[in-house]
Design a protein around this motif. Structure first.
Motif, PDB file in Angstrom:
ATOM      1  N   TYR A   1      -4.825   4.345  -0.068  1.00 57.13           N
ATOM      2  CA  TYR A   1      -5.119   4.331   1.370  1.00 57.13           C
ATOM      3  C   TYR A   1      -6.510   4.032   1.577  1.00 57.13           C
ATOM      4  O   TYR A   1      -6.567   3.404   2.617  1.00 57.13           O
ATOM      5  CB  TYR A   1      -4.989   5.952   1.582  1.00 57.13           C
TER       6      TYR A   1
ATOM      7  N   THR B   1       0.907  -1.385  -0.019  1.00 56.77           N
ATOM      8  CA  THR B   1       0.026   0.000  -0.007  1.00 56.77           C
ATOM      9  C   THR B   1       0.853   1.252  -0.040  1.00 56.77           C
ATOM     10  O   THR B   1       0.564   2.278  -0.766  1.00 56.77           O
ATOM     11  CB  THR B   1      -0.849  -0.263   1.247  1.00 56.77           C
ATOM     12  N   LYS B   2       2.015   1.061   0.879  1.00 60.20           N
ATOM     13  CA  LYS B   2       2.910   2.557   0.900  1.00 60.20           C
ATOM     14  C   LYS B   2       3.597   2.651  -0.431  1.00 60.20           C
ATOM     15  O   LYS B   2       3.475   3.764  -0.833  1.00 60.20           O
ATOM     16  CB  LYS B   2       3.809   2.199   2.000  1.00 60.20           C
TER      17      LYS B   2
ATOM     18  N   THR C   1      -6.849   6.766  -3.980  1.00 56.25           N
ATOM     19  CA  THR C   1      -5.638   6.348  -3.616  1.00 56.25           C
ATOM     20  C   THR C   1      -5.883   4.809  -2.821  1.00 56.25           C
ATOM     21  O   THR C   1      -6.748   4.222  -2.386  1.00 56.25           O
ATOM     22  CB  THR C   1      -4.676   7.376  -2.766  1.00 56.25           C
TER      23      THR C   1
ATOM     24  N   SER D   1       1.123   4.488  -2.793  1.00 59.40           N
ATOM     25  CA  SER D   1       0.540   5.685  -2.179  1.00 59.40           C
ATOM     26  C   SER D   1       0.603   6.800  -2.912  1.00 59.40           C
ATOM     27  O   SER D   1      -0.228   8.042  -3.056  1.00 59.40           O
ATOM     28  CB  SER D   1       0.988   6.118  -0.799  1.00 59.40           C
TER      29      SER D   1
END
Length: 60
Positions: free
Chosen positions: A57, A32-33, A55, A36
Motif C-alpha cells: 500500500y 498492488t491489490k 505493505t 495487499s
C-alpha cells in the motif's frame, strides 16, 4: 495467490522487481491489490512514520 506468496518468500524484493513493469502496462493498481495481504520487507532507503507492518500500500 499461493504462487505470489511463494515467489515473495524466495525473493523478498519480488514486488519491487516487477512493479515497474506493472506500471508500464497499466497494471500497478491490480498488482498492488494482489500483494495487499502479503507482508513485504521494508526497503533500506525507505523511512516510515508508521509502525504497522510494511505493505505494498505504501508504494501505491
Amino acid at each position: 495467490m499461493p504462487q505470489l506468496e511463494r515467489l515473495s518468500k524466495e525473493n523478498p524484493s519480488y514486488y519491487d522487481d516487477v512493479i515497474l513493469y506493472a506500471m508500464v502496462f497499466g497494471l500497478s493498481e491490480i498488482w498492488t491489490k494482489k500483494f495487499s495481504t502479503i507482508p513485504l520487507a521494508q526497503l533500506d532507503w525507505y523511512d516510515s512514520y508508521y509502525s504497522d507492518p510494511y505493505t505494498s500500500y505504501f508504494y501505491y
